[in-house]
Each structure stands twice: as structure tokens, then as C-alpha cells.
Motif scaffolding. Structure first.
Motif, PDB file in Angstrom:
ATOM      1  N   LYS A   1      15.108  38.324   4.990  1.00 45.88           N
ATOM      2  CA  LYS A   1      16.510  38.513   5.390  1.00 45.88           C
ATOM      3  C   LYS A   1      16.866  37.554   6.517  1.00 45.88           C
ATOM      4  N   ALA A   2      18.130  37.188   6.593  1.00 46.98           N
ATOM      5  CA  ALA A   2      18.611  36.346   7.690  1.00 46.98           C
ATOM      6  C   ALA A   2      18.228  37.001   9.017  1.00 46.98           C
ATOM      7  N   GLY A   3      17.871  36.185  10.006  1.00 44.71           N
ATOM      8  CA  GLY A   3      17.478  36.693  11.320  1.00 44.71           C
ATOM      9  C   GLY A   3      16.449  35.788  11.954  1.00 44.71           C
ATOM     10  N   THR A   4      15.925  36.233  13.101  1.00 38.84           N
ATOM     11  CA  THR A   4      14.922  35.473  13.834  1.00 38.84           C
ATOM     12  C   THR A   4      13.606  36.233  13.806  1.00 38.84           C
ATOM     13  N   TYR A   5      12.540  35.501  13.551  1.00 34.62           N
ATOM     14  CA  TYR A   5      11.201  36.071  13.411  1.00 34.62           C
ATOM     15  C   TYR A   5      10.205  35.253  14.223  1.00 34.62           C
ATOM     16  N   THR A   6       9.122  35.904  14.629  1.00 35.25           N
ATOM     17  CA  THR A   6       8.007  35.208  15.247  1.00 35.25           C
ATOM     18  C   THR A   6       7.102  34.709  14.128  1.00 35.25           C
ATOM     19  N   LEU A   7       6.682  33.437  14.244  1.00 40.41           N
ATOM     20  CA  LEU A   7       5.824  32.821  13.241  1.00 40.41           C
ATOM     21  C   LEU A   7       4.389  32.753  13.752  1.00 40.41           C
ATOM     22  N   PHE A   8       3.487  33.333  12.990  1.00 46.57           N
ATOM     23  CA  PHE A   8       2.063  33.219  13.258  1.00 46.57           C
ATOM     24  C   PHE A   8       1.399  32.625  12.025  1.00 46.57           C
ATOM     25  N   VAL A   9       0.235  32.049  12.206  1.00 46.63           N
ATOM     26  CA  VAL A   9      -0.557  31.554  11.086  1.00 46.63           C
ATOM     27  C   VAL A   9      -2.003  31.975  11.296  1.00 46.63           C
ATOM     28  N   ILE A  10      -2.722  32.066  10.194  1.00 44.20           N
ATOM     29  CA  ILE A  10      -4.173  32.236  10.247  1.00 44.20           C
ATOM     30  C   ILE A  10      -4.737  31.025   9.521  1.00 44.20           C
ATOM     31  N   PRO A  11      -5.191  30.011  10.290  1.00 46.64           N
ATOM     32  CA  PRO A  11      -5.701  28.808   9.646  1.00 46.64           C
ATOM     33  C   PRO A  11      -7.114  28.999   9.093  1.00 46.64           C
ATOM     34  N   ASN A  12      -7.349  28.383   7.964  1.00 49.13           N
ATOM     35  CA  ASN A  12      -8.676  28.257   7.375  1.00 49.13           C
ATOM     36  C   ASN A  12      -8.782  26.835   6.838  1.00 49.13           C
ATOM     37  N   GLU A  13      -9.953  26.435   6.413  1.00 45.61           N
ATOM     38  CA  GLU A  13     -10.142  25.047   5.977  1.00 45.61           C
ATOM     39  C   GLU A  13      -9.274  24.671   4.781  1.00 45.61           C
ATOM     40  N   GLN A  14      -9.186  25.530   3.791  1.00 46.68           N
ATOM     41  CA  GLN A  14      -8.483  25.205   2.546  1.00 46.68           C
ATOM     42  C   GLN A  14      -7.059  25.749   2.473  1.00 46.68           C
ATOM     43  N   SER A  15      -6.784  26.823   3.201  1.00 46.15           N
ATOM     44  CA  SER A  15      -5.446  27.427   3.153  1.00 46.15           C
ATOM     45  C   SER A  15      -5.139  28.123   4.476  1.00 46.15           C
ATOM     46  N   TRP A  16      -3.848  28.326   4.718  1.00 50.30           N
ATOM     47  CA  TRP A  16      -3.403  29.090   5.881  1.00 50.30           C
ATOM     48  C   TRP A  16      -2.613  30.288   5.390  1.00 50.30           C
ATOM     49  N   THR A  17      -2.748  31.389   6.094  1.00 48.48           N
ATOM     50  CA  THR A  17      -1.881  32.535   5.861  1.00 48.48           C
ATOM     51  C   THR A  17      -0.711  32.431   6.829  1.00 48.48           C
ATOM     52  N   ILE A  18       0.493  32.479   6.285  1.00 50.28           N
ATOM     53  CA  ILE A  18       1.723  32.422   7.072  1.00 50.28           C
ATOM     54  C   ILE A  18       2.172  33.858   7.314  1.00 50.28           C
ATOM     55  N   ILE A  19       2.545  34.161   8.556  1.00 54.96           N
ATOM     56  CA  ILE A  19       2.992  35.506   8.922  1.00 54.96           C
ATOM     57  C   ILE A  19       4.334  35.395   9.626  1.00 54.96           C
ATOM     58  N   LEU A  20       5.304  36.186   9.181  1.00 54.82           N
ATOM     59  CA  LEU A  20       6.548  36.370   9.935  1.00 54.82           C
ATOM     60  C   LEU A  20       6.531  37.782  10.470  1.00 54.82           C
ATOM     61  N   ASN A  21       6.869  37.926  11.745  1.00 49.81           N
ATOM     62  CA  ASN A  21       6.813  39.207  12.433  1.00 49.81           C
ATOM     63  C   ASN A  21       8.160  39.427  13.118  1.00 49.81           C
ATOM     64  N   SER A  22       8.683  40.640  13.049  1.00 52.19           N
ATOM     65  CA  SER A  22      10.018  40.916  13.601  1.00 52.19           C
ATOM     66  C   SER A  22      10.032  41.167  15.108  1.00 52.19           C
ATOM     67  N   GLN A  23       8.855  41.256  15.750  1.00 51.46           N
ATOM     68  CA  GLN A  23       8.809  41.485  17.195  1.00 51.46           C
ATOM     69  C   GLN A  23       8.986  40.156  17.922  1.00 51.46           C
ATOM     70  N   LEU A  24      10.121  39.987  18.588  1.00 53.99           N
ATOM     71  CA  LEU A  24      10.389  38.756  19.332  1.00 53.99           C
ATOM     72  C   LEU A  24       9.858  38.872  20.753  1.00 53.99           C
ATOM     73  N   GLY A  25       9.788  37.740  21.462  1.00 52.13           N
ATOM     74  CA  GLY A  25       9.404  37.726  22.871  1.00 52.13           C
ATOM     75  C   GLY A  25       7.908  37.794  23.109  1.00 52.13           C
ATOM     76  N   GLN A  26       7.100  37.495  22.110  1.00 50.77           N
ATOM     77  CA  GLN A  26       5.653  37.546  22.291  1.00 50.77           C
ATOM     78  C   GLN A  26       5.151  36.270  22.955  1.00 50.77           C
ATOM     79  N   TRP A  27       4.159  36.412  23.803  1.00 52.76           N
ATOM     80  CA  TRP A  27       3.538  35.274  24.466  1.00 52.76           C
ATOM     81  C   TRP A  27       2.249  34.967  23.720  1.00 52.76           C
ATOM     82  N   GLY A  28       2.220  33.816  23.080  1.00 54.73           N
ATOM     83  CA  GLY A  28       1.045  33.476  22.294  1.00 54.73           C
ATOM     84  C   GLY A  28       0.838  34.498  21.198  1.00 54.73           C
ATOM     85  N   ALA A  29      -0.407  34.729  20.848  1.00 53.60           N
ATOM     86  CA  ALA A  29      -0.751  35.742  19.849  1.00 53.60           C
ATOM     87  C   ALA A  29      -1.543  36.872  20.500  1.00 53.60           C
ATOM     88  N   TYR A  30      -1.480  36.950  21.831  1.00 50.19           N
ATOM     89  CA  TYR A  30      -2.306  37.896  22.565  1.00 50.19           C
ATOM     90  C   TYR A  30      -2.025  39.346  22.219  1.00 50.19           C
TER      91      TYR A  30
END
Length: 173
Positions: free
Chosen positions: A92-121
């Protein structure tokens, strides 16, 4: 015409304060990881741009199999102006936090609705707010990309850093 009288001692103190302020301003540097906003039609991505600086990035500085903020400092955000298909899934239209889980052959893309996060801590605390998980294939580059770069060519979000590129398909409804 004199408006007010300042003693020599007060003049010296005032000049010292001005000199210290000037020196402090002169010594300021650009942030180590400057921030940038990539803007495309109906989409924008705000992120910190870390440098490689001779380091091994993926599998070392950014461990494989661990959630990464995909940038520096505060977590990267993606804003969709319209409803979208992102990595083959509806968002849906809006703003999301983008995270990834990198691996050698592929990455998992994650969109998260919690804004204002510092890093992935605090990701674990907010992972129940994930709205999308999708896998994309890694492409190895012939040339090194010194600074993390996110670009928005038509129909994609492209992330490049070190010798890695991923491309996330995007379209709008």
C-alpha cells in the motif's frame, strides 16, 4: 559616535570567543556516511551512504544471514506515493523501513511499518510489523562500488555496494 564603552578585558574575551567559534566551524567535516534521497516517479528512498574504505563488506562487515539496515545510521526508508508491486508483492502507498538479509546468492528484502528505527538494532522488537518479505538474486559486479548507492531506474530499486548489485522490481497500480 560611541554607543557603548567596552573595557579592554571585555574586548579580549569577546575576540577570544569569536576566534574559538570560527575555529570550531572551520574544523567541522562532512558526516562519515552522508545521507541521500533517491527520487523516482511515485517512489523515494532515504538512506545513509557508507563507504567501503578497503573493507570486506558482505559476509564480513555486513554478515550473511543477519538483518541489515541497508545503509548507515538510521534505517533506510522507502516511500511509495501510490499502491505498488514491490519484489512481486503488493504494498500500500506509504512509508516503510527497508531492511535486507544479505546472502551470497540472494537477499531477502523486508519492508517494515515501524518508522524511526536506528539501524537494525531493534528490528527483533518490531518484526511483527513486517509487511513484506521477498527474495531477489545477487549479481556480482566486475567493478567495485566504493559507496553504497541506491538508484531508481525505471521499474526497479537498485542497490549497489562493493562488488554486489541487487535489483528489486517495482511497478505502480
Amino acid at each position: 559616535m560611541k554607543l557603548f564603552k567596552i573595557s579592554n578585558m571585555k574586548k579580549m574575551i569577546l575576540l577570544s570567543v569569536i576566534a574559538v567559534a570560527c575555529f570550531a566551524c572551520e574544523g567541522q567535516q562532512k558526516p562519515l556516511s552522508p545521507h541521500e534521497t533517491a527520487t523516482g516517479q511515485n517512489i523515494s528512498v532515504r538512506y545513509g551512504r557508507p563507504y567501503k574504505k578497503g573493507r570486506d563488506i558482505f559476509g564480513a562487515l555486513v554478515p550473511y544471514g543477519k538483518v541489515y539496515r541497508c545503509g548507515a545510521d538510521s534505517a533506510t526508508t522507502v516511500t511509495f506515493e501510490k499502491n505498488a508491486m514491490f519484489a512481486g508483492k503488493q504494498v500500500k502507498a506509504g512509508t516503510y523501513t527497508l531492511f535486507v538479509i544479505p546472502n551470497e546468492q540472494s537477499w531477502t528484502i523486508i519492508l517494515n511499518s515501524q518508522l524511526g528505527q536506528w539501524g537494525a538494532y531493534d528490528y527483533e522488537k518490531y518484526k511483527d510489523k513486517d509487511v513484506l518479505h521477498a527474495d531477489v538474486t545477487v549479481k556480482k559486479l566486475d567493478n567495485i562500488v566504493e559507496q553504497l548507492t541506491i538508484s531508481l531506474p525505471p521499474s526497479a530499486v537498485t542497490i549497489e555496494w562493493d562488488n554486489v548489485q541487487i535489483s528489486i522490481p517495482v511497478s505502480f497500480m
